[in-house]
Write an enzyme that holds these catalytic residues in place. Structure first.
Site, short mmCIF file in Angstrom:
data_model
loop_
_atom_site.label_atom_id
_atom_site.label_comp_id
_atom_site.label_asym_id
_atom_site.label_seq_id
_atom_site.Cartn_x
_atom_site.Cartn_y
_atom_site.Cartn_z
N MET A 129 -11.50 -5.85 5.54
CA MET A 129 -10.68 -4.95 6.37
C MET A 129 -10.38 -5.64 7.69
SD MET A 129 -9.96 -2.02 4.83
CE MET A 129 -9.00 -1.58 6.26
N MET A 164 -8.76 8.09 0.35
CA MET A 164 -9.55 8.44 1.54
C MET A 164 -10.05 9.88 1.40
SD MET A 164 -7.19 6.89 4.57
CE MET A 164 -6.47 5.25 4.47
N HIS A 201 -8.50 1.15 -3.74
CA HIS A 201 -9.39 0.93 -2.60
C HIS A 201 -10.03 2.26 -2.23
CE1 HIS A 201 -9.57 -0.39 1.95
NE2 HIS A 201 -10.77 -0.21 1.41
N SER A 245 0.84 -1.20 0.00
CA SER A 245 0.00 0.00 0.00
C SER A 245 0.88 1.25 0.00
CB SER A 245 -0.90 0.01 1.23
OG SER A 245 -1.46 1.30 1.35
N ASP A 302 -6.63 -6.63 4.52
CA ASP A 302 -6.05 -5.29 4.52
C ASP A 302 -6.06 -4.70 5.92
OD1 ASP A 302 -5.17 -2.77 3.89
OD2 ASP A 302 -6.92 -2.20 2.70
N ASP A 356 -4.82 3.53 -1.63
CA ASP A 356 -5.84 3.87 -0.64
C ASP A 356 -6.33 5.29 -0.84
OD1 ASP A 356 -6.07 1.52 1.07
OD2 ASP A 356 -3.97 1.90 1.57
N HIS A 359 -1.42 -1.28 -4.15
CA HIS A 359 -2.67 -0.96 -3.47
C HIS A 359 -2.73 0.55 -3.24
CE1 HIS A 359 -6.08 -2.08 -0.86
NE2 HIS A 359 -5.65 -1.13 -0.04
N MET A 389 -12.03 4.49 -0.12
CA MET A 389 -12.64 4.70 1.20
C MET A 389 -13.26 6.09 1.18
SD MET A 389 -9.63 2.97 3.43
CE MET A 389 -8.51 3.10 2.06
C1 DX5 Z 1 -6.17 1.33 5.91
C2 DX5 Z 1 -5.84 1.03 4.50
C3 DX5 Z 1 -4.73 0.06 4.34
C4 DX5 Z 1 -3.43 0.50 4.93
C5 DX5 Z 1 -2.83 -0.72 5.56
O1 DX5 Z 1 -7.35 2.00 6.01
O2 DX5 Z 1 -6.96 0.52 3.78
O3 DX5 Z 1 -4.56 -0.35 2.99
O4 DX5 Z 1 -2.53 1.02 4.00
O5 DX5 Z 1 -1.71 -0.34 6.26
P1 DX5 Z 1 -0.97 -1.34 7.27
O6 DX5 Z 1 -0.51 -2.50 6.43
O7 DX5 Z 1 0.14 -0.53 7.81
O8 DX5 Z 1 -1.98 -1.76 8.29
ZN ZN Z 2 -6.51 -0.37 1.71
#
Ligand code: DX5
Ligand code: ZN
Length: 219
Positions: A138, A38, A67, A9, A176, A36, A34, A69
């Site tokens: 998750m 947000m 992903h 990620s 994840d 993320d 990956h 969010m």
């Molecule tokens: C969290 C994200 C993850 C995050 C995971 O909300 O969706 O993808 O990057 O990070 P680690 O592996 O550090 O938990």
């Molecule tokens: Zn993620």
């Protein structure tokens, strides 16, 4: 047995040096990237928009695992597809008409995934499983990297893997949150096919060794 997929990620990378992060991922032999996204509403944190994905796309042939969010995936979707995502995963908790959104994504030709947060049961997904390429479980509450695994979430991975086999489906199961060289073992044993790793990957001094070690956990 299919090869385990490692999806570093970019959230845990140095945002001031994305080129270096991309090179590190490519050299590690991880197969996916990956991403993320947000929005500061569905989750408290805010990351990046489609331009980041588009710019990374120009420099990489990795599989782009986006992903989302975000509270409004219907509204933002097209930009993330155009930017070059290979798969779009949205959160079941953010939409009423998930079936319609899955169909919309599939019609564009990109892979489609749905994610569930720790408090959402697998039962909420059952009607949609035959349509999906990916289910992202998750294993922390979304929003930040570096949190500890919520081990009870792995029961959902076991449940999904059993249902997949019983119904002869072929979606991938991704885990994840809180994944590292130790926690990936139980997740893979539970049935995970894709291991997302943020902080563990970027804090590893020998990234290719970490990737190799985690891949070897699925024999
Ligand atoms: C969290 C994200 C993850 C995050 C995971 O909300 O969706 O993808 O990057 O990070 P680690 O592996 O550090 O938990
Ligand atoms: Zn993620």
């Amino acid at each position: 047995m299919k090869e385990l997929i490692i999806a570093p990620s970019i959230l845990s990378a140095d945002f001031a040096d994305m080129s270096a992060a991309l090179s590190a991922i490519q050299q590690s032999r991880a197969q996916w990237l990956h991403l993320d996204v947000m929005d500061g509403h569905f989750v408290p944190n805010l990351t990046f928009g489609p331009k980041m994905i588009k710019d990374l796309r120009g420099r990489s042939d990795l599989f782009f695992d986006t992903h989302l969010m975000v509270g409004n995936p219907e509204g933002l979707l097209d930009e993330y597809i155009t930017a070059g995502s290979d798969a779009i995963t949205f959160h079941l908790e953010t939409v009423v008409h998930a079936h319609r959104l899955v169909e919309r994504i599939k019609a564009t030709g990109v892979k489609v995934g749905i994610s569930i947060v720790p408090s959402t049961p697998v039962a909420a997904l059952l009607e949609l499983l035959p349509m999906l390429d990916l289910v992202l479980v998750m294993t922390v509450n979304p929003g930040y990297g570096g949190q500890g695994l919520i081990a009870s979430c792995l029961n959902k991975v076991i449940d999904l893997a059993a249902r997949r086999q019983a119904a002869n489906l072929d979606f991938l199961i991704s885990v994840d949150g809180g994944m590292n060289g130790q926690t990936a073992g139980p997740a893979i044993q539970a049935g995970a096919d894709v291991v997302v790793m943020g902080s563990a990957f970027f804090s590893a001094i020998d990234k290719p060794a970490l990737v190799q070690t985690v891949k070897a956990l699925r024999t």
